[in-house]
Design a protein around this motif. Structure first.
Motif, short mmCIF file in Angstrom:
data_model
loop_
_atom_site.label_atom_id
_atom_site.label_comp_id
_atom_site.label_asym_id
_atom_site.label_seq_id
_atom_site.Cartn_x
_atom_site.Cartn_y
_atom_site.Cartn_z
N LEU A 143 39.55 36.62 38.73
CA LEU A 143 40.03 35.78 39.82
C LEU A 143 40.50 36.60 41.01
O LEU A 143 40.47 36.14 42.16
CB LEU A 143 41.18 34.89 39.34
CG LEU A 143 40.84 33.67 38.50
CD1 LEU A 143 42.11 33.05 37.94
CD2 LEU A 143 40.06 32.65 39.31
N ARG A 144 40.95 37.82 40.75
CA ARG A 144 41.58 38.65 41.78
C ARG A 144 40.68 39.79 42.25
O ARG A 144 41.15 40.69 42.95
CB ARG A 144 42.90 39.19 41.24
CG ARG A 144 43.94 38.11 41.05
CD ARG A 144 45.08 38.59 40.14
NE ARG A 144 46.17 37.63 40.12
CZ ARG A 144 46.19 36.54 39.34
NH1 ARG A 144 45.19 36.31 38.50
NH2 ARG A 144 47.21 35.72 39.38
N THR A 145 39.42 39.78 41.83
CA THR A 145 38.52 40.89 42.13
C THR A 145 37.35 40.41 42.98
O THR A 145 36.74 39.38 42.68
CB THR A 145 37.99 41.52 40.83
OG1 THR A 145 39.10 41.91 40.01
CG2 THR A 145 37.14 42.75 41.12
N ALA A 146 37.04 41.17 44.02
CA ALA A 146 35.92 40.82 44.89
C ALA A 146 34.64 40.72 44.08
O ALA A 146 34.36 41.57 43.22
CB ALA A 146 35.77 41.87 45.98
N GLY A 147 33.86 39.67 44.35
CA GLY A 147 32.61 39.48 43.64
C GLY A 147 32.73 38.77 42.32
O GLY A 147 31.72 38.51 41.66
N ARG A 148 33.97 38.45 41.91
CA ARG A 148 34.21 37.72 40.67
C ARG A 148 33.40 38.30 39.49
O ARG A 148 32.48 37.65 38.98
CB ARG A 148 33.90 36.24 40.83
CG ARG A 148 34.89 35.47 41.71
CD ARG A 148 36.29 35.44 41.14
NE ARG A 148 36.30 34.87 39.81
CZ ARG A 148 36.39 33.56 39.57
NH1 ARG A 148 36.48 32.71 40.57
NH2 ARG A 148 36.40 33.12 38.34
N PRO A 149 33.69 39.53 39.04
CA PRO A 149 32.95 40.12 37.92
C PRO A 149 33.08 39.27 36.66
O PRO A 149 34.08 38.59 36.45
CB PRO A 149 33.62 41.49 37.73
CG PRO A 149 34.98 41.33 38.34
CD PRO A 149 34.80 40.39 39.49
N THR A 150 32.05 39.33 35.83
CA THR A 150 32.03 38.57 34.59
C THR A 150 32.90 39.25 33.53
O THR A 150 33.27 40.43 33.66
CB THR A 150 30.61 38.44 34.05
OG1 THR A 150 30.14 39.76 33.69
CG2 THR A 150 29.69 37.83 35.08
#
Length: 299
Positions: free
Chosen positions: A14-21
């Motif tokens: 939620l807090r990371t650019a690009g919403r990593p899986t």
């Protein structure tokens, strides 16, 4: 907070650019070129950190109240033996890989401890305390699971190129306090102590060291609120408007926003509803966040 791995990966995404899986974040924790570390930190719980911050957490540990665990603690010799075994191993080890290091005297102590017992129960308590203490010292972190066995890795093996500066304890704790107010401010000294797992008197010493960087904040009937002076313009800005400016969020269990303050009225103004979020047995439920307020639970 990463006592359970899946919710912490959700919170981090939620807090990371690009919403990593979740898979991408798991790789960041476990792959050979790992960029995250999972280990014991504040409030005596497992957290996910940037490895560059790990030395600061380890150095500040002596200023924080680690936990209520006071009895059945390993000796320096116990820790040295366990640390040497982990350093020498090419692969992370589980607790049962350390059973043979438990001395008869330490085993007997753990047999009479409420969390121990006869046979393997005492050995698991003893080796668990070894790993836990080594983690607080910055020597060990949580690795992968092998079946149902949780394994642990020595820092020297898991992050062989990680710089580990010798930091002053008070300087490290003050740096964490500065980071706290930069993320969770406005907040009180009680909030700071709660979040970092420290005594209020200890946390007050950190705010005194930051006196030139902090400013008092007025907000309704709350007292003792502080924020970093450099953030005042941002904190006084008008809140976003509309769904695009401030979208609804589904926060996971133990989300950082829910764990950031001792005063829970920031997110759940109705006191009668707070027990539905912060439940018994340290359970913190997943919530729906709308414009900074918790409006529902979700599954």
């Amino acid at each position: 907070q990463s006592q359970q791995l899946a919710p912490s990966l959700h919170a981090l995404s939620l807090r990371t650019a690009g919403r990593p899986t979740a898979e991408e974040l798991t790789q960041a924790l476990m792959a050979p070129n790992r960029t995250l570390v999972r280990t014991w930190g504040q409030r005596d719980t497992v957290h996910v950190y940037d490895p560059q911050d790990w030395p600061t957490w380890a150095a500040s540990g002596a200023t924080r109240t680690l936990s209520g665990r006071k009895l059945a603690m390993p000796t320096d010799a116990d820790l040295a033996a366990a640390g040497a075994r982990l350093d020498a191993s090419l692969e992370p080890l589980a607790r049962d890989d350390l059973f043979d290091l438990v001395t008869d005297g330490y085993r007997k102590t753990c047999e009479t401890h409420p969390g121990g017992g006869a046979g393997d129960a005492a050995l698991r308590l003893a080796t668990g305390r070894m790993v836990w203490r080594l983690a607080h010292l910055g020597h060990v972190c949580v690795a992968h699971k092998t079946g149902s066995r949780q394994t642990y890795a020595a820092r020297a093996r898991w992050f062989p190129n990680l710089a580990w500066p010798e930091l002053d304890t008070d300087d490290a704790a003050t740096a964490l306090a500065r980071r706290y107010f930069g993320t969770h401010g406005a907040a009180t000294v009680q909030d700071l102590a709660h979040h970092l797992g420290a005594k209020v008197t200890t946390a007050r010493g950190w705010t005194e060291r930051l006196a030139g960087e902090l400013t008092a904040v007025a907000c309704g009937e709350r007292r003792g609120l502080m924020a970093l002076k450099k953030d005042t313009e941002h904190l006084q800005a008008a809140p976003p408007e509309g769904a695009r400016g401030w979208p609804v969020r589904l926060l996971p269990m133990w989300d950082a926003l829910l764990m950031g303050h001792a005063d829970k009225s920031w997110t759940v103004p109705n006191e009668d509803e707070r027990k539905r979020v912060w439940a018994k047995a340290a359970m913190v439920h997943p919530v729906v966040l709308a414009r900074g307020r918790v409006v529902a639970l979700w599954k």
